[in-house]
Scaffold this active site. Structure first.
Site, PDB file in Angstrom:
ATOM      1  N   ASP A  91       0.858  -1.184   0.000  1.00 43.69           N
ATOM      2  CA  ASP A  91       0.000   0.000   0.000  1.00 43.69           C
ATOM      3  C   ASP A  91       0.896   1.236   0.000  1.00 43.69           C
ATOM      4  O   ASP A  91       1.662   1.453   0.941  1.00 43.69           O
ATOM      5  CB  ASP A  91      -0.903   0.002   1.238  1.00 43.69           C
ATOM      6  CG  ASP A  91      -2.057   0.988   1.126  1.00 43.69           C
ATOM      7  OD1 ASP A  91      -1.932   1.963   0.348  1.00 43.69           O
ATOM      8  OD2 ASP A  91      -3.075   0.793   1.804  1.00 43.69           O
ATOM      9  N   ARG A 109      -0.205   4.403  -0.235  1.00 37.20           N
ATOM     10  CA  ARG A 109      -0.947   5.597   0.155  1.00 37.20           C
ATOM     11  C   ARG A 109      -0.480   6.171   1.488  1.00 37.20           C
ATOM     12  O   ARG A 109      -0.022   5.448   2.364  1.00 37.20           O
ATOM     13  CB  ARG A 109      -2.444   5.283   0.239  1.00 37.20           C
ATOM     14  CG  ARG A 109      -3.071   4.874  -1.072  1.00 37.20           C
ATOM     15  CD  ARG A 109      -4.492   4.376  -0.881  1.00 37.20           C
ATOM     16  NE  ARG A 109      -4.537   3.156  -0.081  1.00 37.20           N
ATOM     17  CZ  ARG A 109      -5.651   2.519   0.243  1.00 37.20           C
ATOM     18  NH1 ARG A 109      -6.825   2.997  -0.156  1.00 37.20           N
ATOM     19  NH2 ARG A 109      -5.612   1.410   0.969  1.00 37.20           N
TER      20      ARG A 109
END
Length: 199
Positions: A161, A163
């Site tokens: 991930d 983000r």
């Protein structure tokens, strides 16, 4: 956290309260959206419409954020908030591979019922930050090799991930919101909100 001018980005529910150590009038003056407007909404519950603000947020994964605001949120406590990472396949095509679109629709019904609410729609978070084209490749791996999202992303050479939400949540602080109810099942989003607006 300073939002960049437009076009330069490249160069379910939990309660939290408090204010960020960064929340001063001088610092908040830097949190200006680079574009704003108000749109009518097909709902009688939005009164004067929905205010839209556009931010470019720098960082390790630069992104753009559209803040969709219902009502007057400045100085208000217990504001309903959702940080929604864009998902073309779920939000637009209603893919059965995720529930992103369903969550977005559910939150919109919540916004209709609330006197004040904020939706932060994050552009640049597609596929957990890998982008739409790479997301298609990840979907192919998931279908052909029965991999999950984490394994398919790492197989393509990405972190599970990419983000980050630290800069994004400062937009909420800049709005002068006193406390929020965060509608999400993502622990990283909750942690970021709590660090900006501690319990």
């Amino acid at each position: 956290m300073l939002c960049l001018p437009c076009g330069s980005a490249s160069d379910w529910k939990r309660h939290s309260t408090g204010t960020s150590i960064h929340e001063t009038e001088d610092w908040r003056s830097e949190m200006n959206a680079c574009s704003t407007c108000t749109i009518p909404v097909r709902s009688n519950n939005f009164g004067k419409g929905m205010k839209l603000q556009f931010f470019n947020v720098p960082g390790s994964l630069p992104c753009s954020v559209v803040a969709a605001i219902k009502g007057d949120v400045e100085g208000r406590s217990d504001v309903a908030v959702r940080i929604h990472s864009e998902c073309f396949t779920g939000d637009v095509l209603r893919s059965a591979k995720c529930d992103c679109g369903l969550q977005l629709e559910k939150y919109f019904t919540i916004m209709e019922e609330e006197p004040a609410a904020v939706l932060l729609y994050v552009q640049g978070h597609e596929g957990r930050g890998i982008g739409l084209a790479a997301k298609f490749d990840a979907y192919r791996l998931q279908s052909e090799e029965n991999l999950d999202t984490v394994d398919s992303n790492t197989r393509l050479g990405f972190e599970p991930d990419l983000r980050s939400y630290e800069g994004i949540v400062q937009i909420l602080v800049g709005m002068g919101i006193k406390s929020v109810r965060a509608f999400t099942n993502n622990r990283e989003k909750l942690r970021a909100i709590e660090r900006a607006l501690p319990m």
